[in-house]
Design an enzyme around this catalytic site. Structure first.
Site, PDB file in Angstrom:
ATOM      1  N   GLY A   8       0.788  -1.224   0.000  1.00  0.00           N
ATOM      2  CA  GLY A   8       0.000   0.000   0.000  1.00  0.00           C
ATOM      3  C   GLY A   8       0.818   1.271   0.000  1.00  0.00           C
ATOM      4  O   GLY A   8       0.285   2.364   0.218  1.00  0.00           O
ATOM      5  N   PRO A  29       4.436  -5.195  -1.886  1.00  0.00           N
ATOM      6  CA  PRO A  29       4.280  -4.034  -2.751  1.00  0.00           C
ATOM      7  C   PRO A  29       3.807  -4.433  -4.147  1.00  0.00           C
ATOM      8  O   PRO A  29       4.293  -5.410  -4.720  1.00  0.00           O
ATOM      9  CB  PRO A  29       5.693  -3.443  -2.797  1.00  0.00           C
ATOM     10  CG  PRO A  29       6.587  -4.619  -2.598  1.00  0.00           C
ATOM     11  CD  PRO A  29       5.847  -5.560  -1.685  1.00  0.00           C
ATOM     12  N   CYS A  85     -18.229   5.187 -24.946  1.00  0.00           N
ATOM     13  CA  CYS A  85     -19.539   5.831 -24.971  1.00  0.00           C
ATOM     14  C   CYS A  85     -20.071   6.037 -23.553  1.00  0.00           C
ATOM     15  O   CYS A  85     -21.072   5.448 -23.143  1.00  0.00           O
ATOM     16  CB  CYS A  85     -20.511   4.993 -25.794  1.00  0.00           C
ATOM     17  SG  CYS A  85     -22.017   5.878 -26.240  1.00  0.00           S
TER      18      CYS A  85
END
Length: 434
Positions: free
Chosen positions: A248, A291, A361
């Site tokens: 984190g 990590p 879209c």
């Protein structure tokens, strides 16, 4: 734009990715294209390892493969003698195809299926990190039926809430992950696992969140885990051989981000554990980290071709590229922010502030809301920076658009790691109705 990126240019002011011209990469492989700086990946893994070795601590750097999981990435991590953690049967299968050492794999997840657990057991995976009571029972039944044993750890929620986006918080008590400590769930789980002769309980794990900039939460979580390890040694004669503090560690996406170097988080964690272990008079465990973003994120670049442009008086222009939320859902999903440069005019003076819009879209398909750029032209190459984590791994075929190709670049040499999907690939799993 920060100095780190302005330095990565050649004499023609083109963006350079580990010695290769980004514009040439776009011409050779097409766009959208995700290019990884392999040297940056290697260097970050080595910096993590150096922290442990300089502190004389047993360790494992376990790459959190959900950030970016492909055969090539796993082979690269293995070259650096690191571990990986997987969170699905698909990630584990990819590791198997990469011939990754099974003993260096950890298996996470809050709802592992019977099939996934059986795959892990059959391939003698290094450790399964148990997340809930259902999983303990399910794994126990599998191991008994197969007459196998496996190393396990318990994932715990230590009651530490990281200062990050609410979707990135995982260490607080109200979380879908892990066993809560304060309620006694964790202790109950420990007793259940210790009573099972097919499980070798080696340690405890906690992960407090993602994209964290402050070290305080990690220090507090490390203190709590050592206290718990000492308590469990007294109560149950259980020695914690591994203390897994997760990952984190935050990285820089924009000028507003100001993280410390990822290895500084680890150094603080190691020193905290060493101090607490000494105070509690227990044996120093190995420290594992996980990590993902901090290894893959800064090393990745998303290259796009500029297409249409929309001018609205009094409103920022829209500059549209040939990718978008299909190859990077993070801005639409939780307002993640990035910076971009024109790859063929990196240091040109900004002339306007624009929105970088995708081709999908959806009105929310905006990769960057405010980006200062020179006046761009159709056909130029735009590069989003630090897109190496959770871009390709969360990519989709929305609007039936193929997913991009991925290349690894090292010292000027590029190698295709993931082929670009074709339209034929898009229908390859479709079945006819008539």
């Amino acid at each position: 734009m920060n100095e780190q990126h302005t330095q990565q240019v050649n004499t023609t002011n083109h963006l350079i990715i580990d010695g290769a011209d980004a514009v040439d990469l776009a011409k050779t492989y097409g766009t959208p294209l995700i290019a990884y700086d392999v040297s940056a990946i290697r260097q970050q893994i080595r910096r993590f390892k150096k922290v442990f070795e300089s502190n004389h601590v047993a360790y494992a750097v376990s790459y959190a493969s959900k950030a970016f999981a492909t055969v090539g990435m796993f082979q690269l991590v293995n070259q650096e003698d690191a571990h990986i953690d997987v969170v699905s049967g698909g990630e584990l299968y990819t590791a198997i195809q990469a011939d990754f050492p099974m003993e260096k794999i950890s298996f996470h997840g809050n709802n592992k299926s019977r099939e996934e657990l059986e795959m892990a057991v059959d391939h003698h995976i290094g450790v399964i990190i148990l997340d809930n009571f259902h999983e303990i029972d399910l794994l126990s039944a599998i191991l008994e039926a197969k007459h196998e044993t496996v190393k396990v750890m318990l994932r715990l929620t230590p009651g530490v809430s990281a200062h990050t986006h609410k979707y990135d918080q995982t260490g607080q008590e109200d979380s879908k992950f892990g066993f809560d400590i304060r309620s006694g769930q964790a202790q109950q789980a420990l007793q259940k696992v210790l009573a099972d002769t097919h499980m070798d309980m080696i340690g405890i794990h906690a992960h407090i969140g993602s994209q964290i900039f402050k070290v305080n939460g990690f220090v507090l979580a490390a203190q709590k885990l050592v206290d718990l390890a000492a308590d469990w040694q007294t109560k149950f004669n259980f020695e914690t051989r591994v203390l897994n503090v997760g990952g984190g560690f935050g990285i820089r996406y924009t000028q507003e981000d100001d993280p410390i170097a990822p290895e500084q988080f680890v150094d603080a964690i190691v020193k905290t554990v060493q101090k607490q272990v000494s105070l509690r008079q227990i044996k120093m465990p190995a420290i594992w980290i996980e990590p993902g973003r901090s290894i893959a994120g800064p090393a990745g670049y998303s290259l796009y071709t500029v297409g249409s442009r929309k001018e609205v008086p009094g409103i920022r222009p829209y500059v549209t590229i040939d990718g978008g939320m299909g190859d990077n859902i993070r801005p639409a999903l939780y307002e993640a922010q990035y910076e971009a440069v024109l790859a063929d005019r990196v240091n040109a003076k900004p002339e306007e502030t624009v929105r970088i819009a995708g081709k999908y879209c959806e009105s929310g398909d905006i990769l960057i809301q405010k980006q200062a750029l020179p006046k761009s032209h159709s056909g130029e190459v735009l590069a989003l920076l630090a897109t190496g984590a959770y871009g390709y791994s969360m990519a989709s075929n929305y609007n039936r658009n193929p997913r991009p190709a991925v290349v690894f670049v090292e010292k000027g040499q590029a190698k295709l790691i993931v082929k670009r999907e074709s339209y034929q690939d898009l229908v390859s799993l479709d079945c006819s109705f008539v």
